[in-house]
Structure formats: structure tokens, C-alpha cells
Motif scaffolding. Structure first.
Motif, PDB file in Angstrom:
ATOM      1  N   GLY A 206      -1.820   7.155  15.504  1.00 33.42           N
ATOM      2  CA  GLY A 206      -1.344   5.925  14.874  1.00 33.42           C
ATOM      3  C   GLY A 206      -2.219   4.708  15.156  1.00 33.42           C
ATOM      4  N   ARG A 207      -3.227   4.880  16.028  1.00 35.04           N
ATOM      5  CA  ARG A 207      -4.181   3.792  16.284  1.00 35.04           C
ATOM      6  C   ARG A 207      -5.538   4.075  15.641  1.00 35.04           C
ATOM      7  N   VAL A 208      -5.575   5.065  14.722  1.00 31.97           N
ATOM      8  CA  VAL A 208      -6.850   5.511  14.157  1.00 31.97           C
ATOM      9  C   VAL A 208      -6.789   5.531  12.621  1.00 31.97           C
ATOM     10  N   VAL A 209      -7.742   4.858  11.987  1.00 26.77           N
ATOM     11  CA  VAL A 209      -7.933   4.989  10.540  1.00 26.77           C
ATOM     12  C   VAL A 209      -9.005   6.039  10.288  1.00 26.77           C
ATOM     13  N   ARG A 263       1.071   5.124   4.939  1.00 22.95           N
ATOM     14  CA  ARG A 263      -0.034   5.638   5.768  1.00 22.95           C
ATOM     15  C   ARG A 263      -1.407   5.274   5.202  1.00 22.95           C
ATOM     16  N   MET A 264      -1.466   4.547   4.086  1.00 24.10           N
ATOM     17  CA  MET A 264      -2.758   4.277   3.438  1.00 24.10           C
ATOM     18  C   MET A 264      -3.151   2.804   3.512  1.00 24.10           C
ATOM     19  N   VAL A 265      -4.463   2.579   3.640  1.00 25.52           N
ATOM     20  CA  VAL A 265      -5.023   1.235   3.484  1.00 25.52           C
ATOM     21  C   VAL A 265      -6.146   1.310   2.441  1.00 25.52           C
ATOM     22  N   LEU A 266      -6.387   0.183   1.766  1.00 27.62           N
ATOM     23  CA  LEU A 266      -7.303   0.151   0.629  1.00 27.62           C
ATOM     24  C   LEU A 266      -8.498  -0.754   0.931  1.00 27.62           C
ATOM     25  N   SER A 267      -9.656  -0.392   0.359  1.00 29.49           N
ATOM     26  CA  SER A 267     -10.849  -1.217   0.534  1.00 29.49           C
ATOM     27  C   SER A 267     -11.968  -0.688  -0.363  1.00 29.49           C
ATOM     28  N   HIS A 268     -13.136  -1.352  -0.281  1.00 28.30           N
ATOM     29  CA  HIS A 268     -14.279  -0.962  -1.111  1.00 28.30           C
ATOM     30  C   HIS A 268     -15.469  -0.402  -0.321  1.00 28.30           C
ATOM     31  N   ASP A 317       1.439  -4.810   4.743  1.00 29.36           N
ATOM     32  CA  ASP A 317       2.252  -4.309   5.857  1.00 29.36           C
ATOM     33  C   ASP A 317       1.492  -3.304   6.717  1.00 29.36           C
ATOM     34  N   ASN A 318       0.753  -2.382   6.076  1.00 33.23           N
ATOM     35  CA  ASN A 318       0.074  -1.352   6.866  1.00 33.23           C
ATOM     36  C   ASN A 318      -1.002  -1.926   7.789  1.00 33.23           C
ATOM     37  N   PRO A 319      -1.872  -2.838   7.299  1.00 36.76           N
ATOM     38  CA  PRO A 319      -2.828  -3.433   8.240  1.00 36.76           C
ATOM     39  C   PRO A 319      -2.133  -4.140   9.398  1.00 36.76           C
ATOM     40  N   ARG A 320      -1.053  -4.866   9.105  1.00 35.06           N
ATOM     41  CA  ARG A 320      -0.335  -5.562  10.165  1.00 35.06           C
ATOM     42  C   ARG A 320       0.220  -4.553  11.172  1.00 35.06           C
ATOM     43  N   ARG A 321       0.870  -3.487  10.662  1.00 38.08           N
ATOM     44  CA  ARG A 321       1.451  -2.478  11.567  1.00 38.08           C
ATOM     45  C   ARG A 321       0.357  -1.767  12.362  1.00 38.08           C
ATOM     46  N   PHE A 322      -0.769  -1.497  11.702  1.00 41.03           N
ATOM     47  CA  PHE A 322      -1.879  -0.832  12.394  1.00 41.03           C
ATOM     48  C   PHE A 322      -2.338  -1.661  13.589  1.00 41.03           C
TER      49      PHE A 322
END
Ligand code: ZN
Length: 326
Positions: A206-209, A263-268, A317-322
Motif C-alpha cells: 500500500g506504500r508502492v505505486v 487502486r489507480m492513479v493517472l498520469s502522462h 483521493d488516491n494520491p492523498r490516501r497514498f
């Protein structure tokens, strides 16, 4: 209250807002640039160009980016700080770690635990205290602290160099609590190797992307890693040499349908300037810019059933929770 270190200092996690979890500002090869400086050209013009591009990103509603540019990618924080001070509406989180698919840089090759032990020194990998200082005191005297750890594993798999960096990153994480992003190659299921090494080191998934998860359309593989507790970086929107916008976005749609929006985060994985790419080839990558998600990806996701709540979950929310580690 929970905070994240950014270039301009700590920011409360509640104030991160829309966050792209993997965007570079500059990706450089310093010793090539120092000897062949013509392409980079004028420093002020490069910084002005970055300010323009990052200001447009901020104007699109993005409040925070994580820039995982570490050793091996030309990290130079004084330049990033100068740019960040001119884009006050955008937080930039910088990272520490080392980027390699094979060997460690020669700086570290003979500075290692077994040779230290032979000299009667402690057996800590010298990379670990360097990463820890970047997180706890700041980088190269700038006072800018790293808010993320970074390592990489690609098609060659767990080479001795890759393993050394991954374990050093894990140990710096355990010493500081700073979270981790890993460049992975999902086409060869390297996330499973990350899963094994992180488990051996005692790191909570949970601390790893797992970065670049969106390079595959194998949603069963990604579901397995999400079920294990990892974050999936769907973070190369706009890089469509081997894939398409639709293929990348359809994977997000399907993972949302399976209940993995959380469980997902978005970026380029974009940059203002990257010296890996011949400038003449950049027009072939017209969608590879900071504005592509807002312009094309989010409309596609909405058209295909992803809800506004799910989009907010992935972007805010996901970046904040991460970063909060919850
Ligand atoms: Zn990257």
C-alpha cells in the motif's frame, strides 16, 4: 494533519488536489549535455518553456505533480526550484532513488556493502543513507526534501544492480516512511518480482505505486497486483507508439468496472524536455503532453461508463490516501 514535502515546502495532503503521480520536468543525461550542449541551448529559454507548459497544466486544474526524476535521469533540484517558484499554483513533489534497468552507476559499483565489510566498515549499502538524507534533510543543500522514492525494473528483470537499488529503496522507505514508485514493465509481469522483493524487505504494498501498469492491457495481471494492495500507475497516457489511447483507457474502464478505481492513479510520464528523444521525433508523439488526460482521456472514460466519483477517486483521493499511508 498529514503533509507531503514539495519543492516549496510541506503541503497538507488534503490540499494536494488533482494530482498527476508521474510527470517529469526535465529528463537529462548530464555528461552528454555537458559535452554537447547545443540541443539544450539557452538555459533561460528552457526554464521559460517549462514555466509555460507547467502553468498551462496548473490552469487545467491540476494542483500537484510528482516528478520521479532521480539519479540516472539527470535530477538537478536548483533548476526545478527556480521553475517551481515561477509556477505558484502547482506543487511539485520531487524524488530520490536511482533509475537503472541493469547496473548501478559506477559511482556506486565499488562502494557496496560487501567491500565495506572487507574494510571493517558497517555493511549498509551506501545508497541508503544518501536517499535518507534527501528525505529527512534535503537534496544537495537546497533544503528541498524528497517526497517519493524511486527504483526501476524493466525487461531484463531482477539484475544484481536492479535488485541492489530496489532493496536500498525499500530500506530507505522503512527508515523514513517515504512512499515508493517503481518503474515496471508489465508486459513481462515485473510487478510480481517487485511483490516478492518488497515482501522480503517487509514493505507494505500500500506504500508502492507500480508505475507504467497502463502499458499492458492484461487486466487480470493488474487485478492480481491491485488485490495484493499495490497502486497501479496508469501513467503513460499519450505515449502511443505500441498502444493506443483507447487500449490504455479501456484498461482503466475495465479495472473501474471490477472495483479497482480506488487502486489507480493517472498520469502522462511527460516532460518539458527529455534528451532521450530526438527533437525531430517529438511531432510523432503529439498527444504526449501534460494536457492530454484532461483533453482526451477523461472524456473517453466518461463516455465509457466511468463515473465522476471514480475520476475524483483516481485523481484526488488516491494520491492523498497514498501519501497518508492509509
Ligand atoms: Zn518516468
Amino acid at each position: 494533519m498529514s503533509t507531503v514535502e514539495t519543492v516549496r515546502g510541506p503541503v497538507e495532503t488534503a490540499d494536494l488536489g488533482v494530482t498527476y503521480m508521474h510527470e517529469h520536468v526535465f529528463v537529462l543525461t548530464p555528461d552528454v549535455q555537458q559535452n554537447y550542449p547545443d540541443e539544450w541551448g539557452d538555459e533561460q529559454a528552457r526554464q521559460d518553456d517549462a514555466v509555460t507548459k507547467l502553468s498551462a497544466l496548473a490552469a487545467s486544474g491540476v494542483r500537484t505533480i510528482v516528478d520521479p526524476t532521480v539519479i540516472g535521469l539527470g535530477r538537478y533540484i536548483p533548476r526545478i526550484r527556480d521553475v517551481a517558484l515561477r509556477v505558484p499554483d502547482l506543487n511539485i513533489v520531487v524524488a530520490t532513488g536511482c533509475y537503472t534497468y541493469q547496473d548501478v552507476p559506477f559511482f556506486f559499483h565499488y562502494r557496496r556493502a560487501d567491500l565495506r565489510a572487507a574494510l571493517g566498515m558497517d555493511e549498509v549499502d551506501p545508497m541508503v543513507p544518501l536517499f535518507v538524507v534527501d528525505i529527512t534533510e534535503g537534496i544537495a543543500g537546497t533544503g528541498v526534501r524528497a517526497g517519493m522514492l524511486k527504483c526501476a525494473i524493466d525487461e531484463p528483470g531482477l539484475t544484481p544492480g536492479v535488485e541492489r537499488v530496489m532493496r536500498a529503496v525499500a530500506r530507505a522507505h522503512l527508515a523514513t516512511g517515504c512512499p515508493i514508485t517503481v518503474h515496471t514493465h508489465p508486459g513481462t509481469e515485473q510487478g510480481l518480482v517487485v511483490q516478492q522483493v518488497m515482501a522480503e524487505e517487509g514493505v507494505d504494498p500500500g506504500r508502492v505505486v507500480l508505475g507504467h501498469s497502463g502499458d499492458t492491457t492484461d487486466v487480470d495481471h493488474l487485478s492480481h497486483l491491485a488485490d495484493a494492495g499495490f497502486w497501479l500507475g496508469m501513467d503513460r497516457f499519450g505515449i502511443n507508439l505500441d498502444t493506443t489511447l483507447e487500449a490504455r483507457a479501456d484498461a482503466v474502464v475495465e479495472l473501474c468496472r471490477r472495483g479497482f478505481a480506488d487502486r489507480m492513479v493517472l498520469s502522462h510520464d511527460a516532460a518539458c524536455y527529455i534528451d532521450w528523444i530526438d527533437p525531430a521525433a517529438i511531432p510523432l508523439l503529439a498527444d504526449w503532453n501534460y494536457l492530454h488526460i484532461a483533453a482526451a482521456v477523461l472524456p473517453y472514460l466518461r463516455e465509457h461508463g466511468v463515473t465522476e466519483d471514480q475520476i475524483t477517486t483516481m485523481l484526488v483521493d488516491n494520491p492523498r490516501r497514498f501519501f497518508e499511508g492509509v
